[in-house]
Design a protein around this motif. Sequence first.
Motif, mmCIF file in Angstrom:
data_model
loop_
_atom_site.group_PDB
_atom_site.id
_atom_site.type_symbol
_atom_site.label_atom_id
_atom_site.label_comp_id
_atom_site.label_asym_id
_atom_site.label_seq_id
_atom_site.Cartn_x
_atom_site.Cartn_y
_atom_site.Cartn_z
ATOM 1 N N ILE A 23 -54.682 74.807 118.252
ATOM 2 C CA ILE A 23 -53.385 74.841 118.787
ATOM 3 C C ILE A 23 -53.188 76.426 119.100
ATOM 4 O O ILE A 23 -53.863 77.393 118.329
ATOM 5 N N ASN A 25 -50.865 78.523 120.042
ATOM 6 C CA ASN A 25 -49.883 79.608 119.828
ATOM 7 C C ASN A 25 -49.761 79.811 118.356
ATOM 8 O O ASN A 25 -50.001 78.829 117.587
ATOM 9 N N ASP A 27 -47.024 80.102 116.533
ATOM 10 C CA ASP A 27 -45.691 79.671 115.968
ATOM 11 C C ASP A 27 -45.662 78.486 115.175
ATOM 12 O O ASP A 27 -44.853 78.111 114.672
ATOM 13 N N ALA A 28 -46.762 77.624 115.143
ATOM 14 C CA ALA A 28 -46.907 76.419 114.504
ATOM 15 C C ALA A 28 -46.574 76.446 113.172
ATOM 16 O O ALA A 28 -47.067 77.633 112.474
ATOM 17 N N SER A 51 -44.384 72.596 116.408
ATOM 18 C CA SER A 51 -44.644 73.488 117.411
ATOM 19 C C SER A 51 -43.428 73.891 118.009
ATOM 20 O O SER A 51 -42.834 72.982 118.740
ATOM 21 N N ASN A 53 -42.519 75.623 120.385
ATOM 22 C CA ASN A 53 -42.577 76.165 121.807
ATOM 23 C C ASN A 53 -42.940 74.836 122.633
ATOM 24 O O ASN A 53 -43.069 75.015 123.868
ATOM 25 N N LYS A 54 -43.426 73.800 122.246
ATOM 26 C CA LYS A 54 -43.885 72.660 122.992
ATOM 27 C C LYS A 54 -42.589 71.945 123.080
ATOM 28 O O LYS A 54 -41.947 71.676 122.535
ATOM 29 N N GLU A 106 -37.923 70.919 117.909
ATOM 30 C CA GLU A 106 -39.162 71.496 117.670
ATOM 31 C C GLU A 106 -39.911 70.610 117.364
ATOM 32 O O GLU A 106 -39.833 69.769 116.678
#
Length: 115
Positions: A23, A25, A27-28, A51, A53-54, A106
């Motif tokens: 992963i 990023n 932010d997860a 996540s 951002n995905k 999210e």
Amino acid sequence: MTDPDGFFALRADRRTAWTSSIISNGDAYAITVPDDCMAPRYRIGEVVVVSPNKPVVHGGFALVRQKDDRVAIRQIVTISTDKITVRCLNGEADIDIPRSQVKALERIIGSCELV
């Protein structure tokens, strides 16, 4: 424990940062599934990795965050300009949520059972 509408407050003690070599990023995060409404895909007590951002796709699974910051784990049926239709896997009817009530979708990118 969820509210009668299936949403719950995502308190800081229910959310844990998640890091992994796959992963990219930072932010997860991981949360514990609070109920069995998404069984057999996600069962109560399992951990899902989210996540923010995905992108979320039709038929995918996501944490639906409402404007009041309460969340629910749901399958995304459709996303339109005025509503988002979500599904529980326990046989309940699909639910339309007005876009004006949704703060974010999210994407759930994984799950695991802790032993």
